[in-house]
Design a protein around this motif. Structure first.
Motif, PDB file in Angstrom:
ATOM      1  N   SER A 102       0.816  -1.205   0.000  1.00  0.00           N
ATOM      2  CA  SER A 102       0.000   0.000   0.000  1.00  0.00           C
ATOM      3  C   SER A 102       0.856   1.264   0.000  1.00  0.00           C
ATOM      4  CB  SER A 102      -0.917  -0.005   1.223  1.00  0.00           C
ATOM      5  OG  SER A 102      -1.680   1.181   1.294  1.00  0.00           O
ATOM      6  N   ALA A 103       0.283   2.331  -0.557  1.00  0.00           N
ATOM      7  CA  ALA A 103       0.932   3.646  -0.535  1.00  0.00           C
ATOM      8  C   ALA A 103       0.203   4.615   0.386  1.00  0.00           C
ATOM      9  CB  ALA A 103       0.998   4.223  -1.947  1.00  0.00           C
ATOM     10  N   ASP A 104      -0.811   4.142   1.106  1.00  0.00           N
ATOM     11  CA  ASP A 104      -1.547   5.006   2.027  1.00  0.00           C
ATOM     12  C   ASP A 104      -0.726   5.216   3.299  1.00  0.00           C
ATOM     13  OD1 ASP A 104      -3.430   3.876   0.084  1.00  0.00           O
ATOM     14  OD2 ASP A 104      -4.951   4.911   1.242  1.00  0.00           O
ATOM     15  N   THR A 105      -1.063   6.269   4.038  1.00  0.00           N
ATOM     16  CA  THR A 105      -0.270   6.664   5.204  1.00  0.00           C
ATOM     17  C   THR A 105      -1.089   6.567   6.486  1.00  0.00           C
ATOM     18  OG1 THR A 105      -0.876   8.983   4.863  1.00  0.00           O
ATOM     19  CG2 THR A 105       1.169   8.218   3.835  1.00  0.00           C
ATOM     20  N   TRP A 106      -0.361   6.523   7.594  1.00  0.00           N
ATOM     21  CA  TRP A 106      -1.018   6.583   8.894  1.00  0.00           C
ATOM     22  C   TRP A 106      -1.781   7.898   9.015  1.00  0.00           C
ATOM     23  CZ3 TRP A 106      -1.522   2.786  12.439  1.00  0.00           C
ATOM     24  CH2 TRP A 106      -0.667   1.678  12.358  1.00  0.00           C
ATOM     25  N   PRO A 107      -2.942   7.909   9.664  1.00  0.00           N
ATOM     26  CA  PRO A 107      -3.752   9.127   9.756  1.00  0.00           C
ATOM     27  C   PRO A 107      -2.956  10.312  10.307  1.00  0.00           C
ATOM     28  CG  PRO A 107      -4.982   7.245  10.597  1.00  0.00           C
ATOM     29  CD  PRO A 107      -3.575   6.761  10.353  1.00  0.00           C
ATOM     30  N   GLY A 108      -3.048  11.431   9.606  1.00  0.00           N
ATOM     31  CA  GLY A 108      -2.423  12.665  10.070  1.00  0.00           C
ATOM     32  C   GLY A 108      -0.915  12.715   9.902  1.00  0.00           C
ATOM     33  N   THR A 109      -0.340  11.755   9.161  1.00  0.00           N
ATOM     34  CA  THR A 109       1.110  11.731   8.974  1.00  0.00           C
ATOM     35  C   THR A 109       1.430  11.544   7.502  1.00  0.00           C
ATOM     36  OG1 THR A 109       1.559   9.342   9.077  1.00  0.00           O
ATOM     37  CG2 THR A 109       1.202  10.489  11.179  1.00  0.00           C
ATOM     38  N   THR A 110       2.720  11.630   7.183  1.00  0.00           N
ATOM     39  CA  THR A 110       3.197  11.302   5.840  1.00  0.00           C
ATOM     40  C   THR A 110       3.930   9.964   5.847  1.00  0.00           C
ATOM     41  OG1 THR A 110       5.230  12.554   6.237  1.00  0.00           O
ATOM     42  CG2 THR A 110       3.397  13.731   5.196  1.00  0.00           C
ATOM     43  N   ARG A 111       3.798   9.212   6.930  1.00  0.00           N
ATOM     44  CA  ARG A 111       4.501   7.932   7.076  1.00  0.00           C
ATOM     45  C   ARG A 111       3.643   6.803   6.526  1.00  0.00           C
ATOM     46  NH1 ARG A 111       4.760   4.403  11.658  1.00  0.00           N
ATOM     47  NH2 ARG A 111       3.505   5.933  12.793  1.00  0.00           N
ATOM     48  N   LEU A 138      -9.324   4.282  -1.251  1.00  0.00           N
ATOM     49  CA  LEU A 138      -8.505   4.469  -0.059  1.00  0.00           C
ATOM     50  C   LEU A 138      -8.439   3.201   0.779  1.00  0.00           C
ATOM     51  CD1 LEU A 138      -9.962   7.954   0.934  1.00  0.00           C
ATOM     52  CD2 LEU A 138      -8.035   7.454  -0.595  1.00  0.00           C
ATOM     53  N   ASP A 139      -7.262   2.900   1.273  1.00  0.00           N
ATOM     54  CA  ASP A 139      -7.026   1.715   2.089  1.00  0.00           C
ATOM     55  C   ASP A 139      -7.788   1.844   3.409  1.00  0.00           C
ATOM     56  OD1 ASP A 139      -5.919  -0.372   3.630  1.00  0.00           O
ATOM     57  OD2 ASP A 139      -3.978  -0.182   2.622  1.00  0.00           O
ATOM     58  N   PRO A 159      -5.637   2.030   7.339  1.00  0.00           N
ATOM     59  CA  PRO A 159      -5.272   3.293   7.991  1.00  0.00           C
ATOM     60  C   PRO A 159      -6.474   4.196   8.262  1.00  0.00           C
ATOM     61  CG  PRO A 159      -4.496   3.256   5.714  1.00  0.00           C
ATOM     62  CD  PRO A 159      -4.965   1.884   6.028  1.00  0.00           C
ATOM     63  N   LEU A 160      -7.515   4.117   7.434  1.00  0.00           N
ATOM     64  CA  LEU A 160      -8.716   4.909   7.718  1.00  0.00           C
ATOM     65  C   LEU A 160      -9.302   4.528   9.074  1.00  0.00           C
ATOM     66  CD1 LEU A 160     -10.610   4.926   4.284  1.00  0.00           C
ATOM     67  CD2 LEU A 160      -9.512   6.877   5.412  1.00  0.00           C
ATOM     68  N   ALA A 161      -9.236   3.238   9.404  1.00  0.00           N
ATOM     69  CA  ALA A 161      -9.753   2.759  10.689  1.00  0.00           C
ATOM     70  C   ALA A 161      -8.714   2.859  11.799  1.00  0.00           C
ATOM     71  CB  ALA A 161     -10.208   1.310  10.550  1.00  0.00           C
ATOM     72  N   ASN A 162      -7.505   3.333  11.439  1.00  0.00           N
ATOM     73  CA  ASN A 162      -6.393   3.393  12.398  1.00  0.00           C
ATOM     74  C   ASN A 162      -6.171   2.020  13.047  1.00  0.00           C
ATOM     75  OD1 ASN A 162      -4.274   4.769  13.572  1.00  0.00           O
ATOM     76  ND2 ASN A 162      -5.494   5.540  15.301  1.00  0.00           N
ATOM     77  N   ALA A 163      -6.268   0.978  12.217  1.00  0.00           N
ATOM     78  CA  ALA A 163      -6.132  -0.394  12.701  1.00  0.00           C
ATOM     79  C   ALA A 163      -4.664  -0.742  12.924  1.00  0.00           C
ATOM     80  CB  ALA A 163      -6.745  -1.357  11.696  1.00  0.00           C
ATOM     81  N   PRO A 164      -4.360  -1.557  13.908  1.00  0.00           N
ATOM     82  CA  PRO A 164      -2.976  -2.017  14.085  1.00  0.00           C
ATOM     83  C   PRO A 164      -2.505  -2.756  12.833  1.00  0.00           C
ATOM     84  CG  PRO A 164      -4.329  -2.605  15.994  1.00  0.00           C
ATOM     85  CD  PRO A 164      -5.265  -2.115  14.932  1.00  0.00           C
ATOM     86  N   TRP A 165      -1.244  -2.534  12.459  1.00  0.00           N
ATOM     87  CA  TRP A 165      -0.714  -3.207  11.271  1.00  0.00           C
ATOM     88  C   TRP A 165      -0.631  -4.711  11.523  1.00  0.00           C
ATOM     89  CZ3 TRP A 165       3.158  -6.440   9.684  1.00  0.00           C
ATOM     90  CH2 TRP A 165       3.384  -6.514   8.306  1.00  0.00           C
ATOM     91  N   HIS A 166      -1.016  -5.480  10.506  1.00  0.00           N
ATOM     92  CA  HIS A 166      -0.953  -6.940  10.619  1.00  0.00           C
ATOM     93  C   HIS A 166      -0.708  -7.508   9.225  1.00  0.00           C
ATOM     94  CE1 HIS A 166      -1.919 -11.096  11.557  1.00  0.00           C
ATOM     95  NE2 HIS A 166      -2.048 -10.783  12.825  1.00  0.00           N
ATOM     96  N   PRO A 167       0.230  -8.456   9.065  1.00  0.00           N
ATOM     97  CA  PRO A 167       0.455  -9.037   7.737  1.00  0.00           C
ATOM     98  C   PRO A 167      -0.731  -9.890   7.313  1.00  0.00           C
ATOM     99  CG  PRO A 167       1.698 -10.242   9.401  1.00  0.00           C
ATOM    100  CD  PRO A 167       1.115  -9.047  10.089  1.00  0.00           C
ATOM    101  N   SER A 168      -0.974  -9.943   6.006  1.00  0.00           N
ATOM    102  CA  SER A 168      -2.027 -10.817   5.483  1.00  0.00           C
ATOM    103  C   SER A 168      -1.453 -12.091   4.892  1.00  0.00           C
ATOM    104  CB  SER A 168      -2.850 -10.077   4.422  1.00  0.00           C
ATOM    105  OG  SER A 168      -2.068  -9.814   3.267  1.00  0.00           O
TER     106      SER A 168
END
Length: 313
Positions: free
Chosen positions: A185-194, A239-240, A243-252
């Motif tokens: 994904s190229a989406d970022t954490w909410p409110g950041t550029t990361r 949009l992914d 990050p919109l849900a501010n969900a913890p990162w988890h591999p699929s």
């Protein structure tokens, strides 16, 4: 009202021909039953023809308590049929026998209604390596366009162009796309550029790496994940949901070990997710990757589920 929509790569799922294949098919069925979704986007439904893949999708729907038959199209006169979009690229099994092409499809709960005229199959070639399936489903309020897709695994430039074609199907829509995107994904954490997804390839060095990274004129330079396809979707309003849900990162994926004991060469990464259109984005409630003992054993990909409140869209 919350609706739950999932995506699940079924890992070369064909009609069972042996006891071991029947056991894995049954495991897939139990995982899907446990998701308790209103709609499910599935990839790698194998069949030597679209008709054969449609029969498998119908069987899977019956065994999971879901539906898959589209509504007749009053405009074209097309009859009801399985919600399957056909790929032109196939899969030989371990013995070299052809098991069918990698089709994609959509399933939904019995109380969800397919909208007449709302089904379209974007079959593989010339647009896609695999395929894109889209259908409008009535969840009891405003119909939502639901899509299932699988990105090109081998050609980064084609994957980028496939992303442009995918976004064209969702522009201006109230829609959600579940997919194995075959890219980070190229989406970022909410409110950041990361970036929400770290780059999993920086320390890798193997022959398959070139299919997932940006071209390097100097091959000694550190590899960088090719996020161009995901960036096209983000810019065009798909949009992914994670990050919109501010969900913890988890591999699929990354957990799988093949029949001879070889682990996944890519390691843990997240290439399966749901993407929502800008219009639906305010309704994203939760996003989770479903990791259980059963899901880890059933497929090389884990199912992913997003909860949405359409009334907030």
């Amino acid at each position: 009202m919350l609706i739950r929509i999932g995506t699940y790569n079924l890992f070369n799922l064909s009609a069972p021909r042996s006891a071991a294949e029947k056991e894995r098919y049954d495991a897939i069925v139990e995982v899907i039953r446990g998701l308790d979704v209103h709609a499910l986007c599935v990839q790698e439904v194998l069949g030597t023809s679209p008709e054969e893949a449609g029969l498998l999708l119908r069987q899977l729907a019956q065994d999971t308590g879901l539906e898959c038959m589209t509504a007749p199209d009053p405009a074209s006169g097309a009859p009801s049929g399985p919600a399957i979009a056909a790929s032109q690229h196939g899969h030989p099994d371990a013995s070299g026998a052809f098991r069918g092409n990698f089709h994609v499809g959509v399933l939904w709960a019995p109380d969800v209604e397919p909208v007449p005229g709302g089904w379209r199959a974007y079959n593989g070639l010339p647009d896609f390596w695999h395929a894109l399936a889209t259908i409008r489903l009535d969840f009891g309020s405003t119909p939502i366009k639901v899509g299932s897709f699988q990105g090109d695994p081998f050609r980064p430039d084609w994957r980028y162009n496939e992303a442009r074609r995918v976004t064209s199907a969702f522009l201006g829509q109230l829609g959600i796309l579940g997919a194995d995107f075959n890219c980070i994904s190229a989406d970022t954490w909410p409110g950041t550029t990361r970036y929400y997804d770290h780059d999993p390839y920086t320390e890798q060095d193997h022959d398959l790496l070139e299919y997932q990274i940006l071209w390097r004129d100097d091959p000694s330079e550190p590899p960088v994940a090719d996020r161009r396809a995901a960036e096209v979707m983000r810019r065009q309003g798909l949009l992914d949901a994670a990050p919109l849900a501010n969900a913890p990162w988890h591999p699929s994926c990354g957990h799988w070990t093949d029949a001879v004991g070889t682990p996944d060469i890519w390691g843990p990464r997240r290439i399966d997710t749901l993407r929502v259109t800008r219009r639906l984005a305010p309704g994203v409630h939760t996003h989770r990757t479903v990791q259980t003992t059963e899901s880890l054993a059933a497929s090389d990909h884990l199912p992913v589920v997003t909860e949405i409140e359409p009334d907030k869209a």
